[in-house]
Enzyme design. Sequence first.
Site, PDB file in Angstrom:
ATOM      1  N   GLU A 138       0.843  -1.200   0.000  1.00 35.87           N
ATOM      2  CA  GLU A 138       0.000   0.000   0.000  1.00 35.87           C
ATOM      3  C   GLU A 138       0.872   1.242   0.000  1.00 35.87           C
ATOM      4  OE1 GLU A 138      -3.373   1.904   3.000  1.00 35.87           O
ATOM      5  OE2 GLU A 138      -3.201  -0.266   2.837  1.00 35.87           O
ATOM      6  N   ASP A 140       0.201   5.371   0.578  1.00 34.65           N
ATOM      7  CA  ASP A 140      -0.888   6.207   1.108  1.00 34.65           C
ATOM      8  C   ASP A 140      -0.630   7.698   1.060  1.00 34.65           C
ATOM      9  OD1 ASP A 140      -2.318   3.999   1.905  1.00 34.65           O
ATOM     10  OD2 ASP A 140      -1.764   4.123   4.007  1.00 34.65           O
ATOM     11  N   GLU A 142      -3.071  10.479   2.960  1.00 37.39           N
ATOM     12  CA  GLU A 142      -4.265  10.723   3.766  1.00 37.39           C
ATOM     13  C   GLU A 142      -4.232  12.167   4.251  1.00 37.39           C
ATOM     14  OE1 GLU A 142      -5.772   6.585   5.744  1.00 37.39           O
ATOM     15  OE2 GLU A 142      -4.159   7.630   6.810  1.00 37.39           O
TER      16      GLU A 142
END
Length: 321
Positions: A138, A140, A142
């Site tokens: 993953e 990311d 955010e």
Amino acid sequence: MPPISVHSIQRFTIHLLALFVNFKNINHFISKPNMTFPITNKTILLISGVVVLNLLVLALAGNFNQDFDITWGDGRAKILSNGQLLTLSLDKTSGSGFKSKNQYLFGKIDMQLKLVPGNSAGTVTAYYLSSLGSTHDEIDFEFLGNLSGDPYILHTNVFTQGKGNREQQFYLWFDPTKNFHTYSILWNPQSIIFFVDGTPIREFKNLESNGIPFPKNQPMWIFSSLWDAEDWATRGGLVKTDWSLAPFTASYQNFNAQACIWASNASSCSSNSSNNSWLTQSLDSSGQARIKWVQKNYMIYNYCTDTKRFPQGLPRECSLA
């Protein structure tokens, strides 16, 4: 067919302008607005070429109807403007999200976002690449909401084989709620680089030769969601979401993927393609200088300096990167 970048089309447009237009004559006509601009075959060809190229740029920028599926939210996610705009909304009942139709194994992914304005405390807008399963990879972005007037926190992380704990957090040098800004992930076999409006903010290098896992075998989808995280997102959960301000909305446009699509256990990228320059792209000295500038002035958390969190010693990549 190898991917064509929007920037290549834009550069070609500039060359077309330079080829067919005498800039001195244009300035002459602009300075005398009552004069009639001569319509010649060359002018018609120029205008036609620019129109076609701009349409091609729009096509390359992606269409949300073609590239993504809305996966949850019961109508709170909307694709608008003939596929050129996507919005996610959050209220007290539910958030919303979407997922790419394609999986990718390496790519340069660009998305323009305009985040929830005003008091966004307790909300999280997530935009990331991920595979599935307990040993997933993953990458990311955010965006952690905050009270009006307080800055958003940009939270980044990299998971390899199901393990994350590689957080770096930043303030942004602009208000991400006023206009759209471009957030990019460059993922190739050498490194993962996070960009904001073309400025690199973080690099995670491939250090497999030192026994550190790197995402390179699991194709990933693109995901995005807007959801309630009031138990931790703003000041560790001390500031809660003000639901009287709902619905909260984040907006997306101009998705672009120069990427290797993974389908039927095969990549769309040819190993000998000369047009996939991003597959070998790395930070030059200017890029290294810019990443140092961002991390010196805007980084607010780095797992590689958190000795309290890792009393047995910092992760190995921290001393090697």
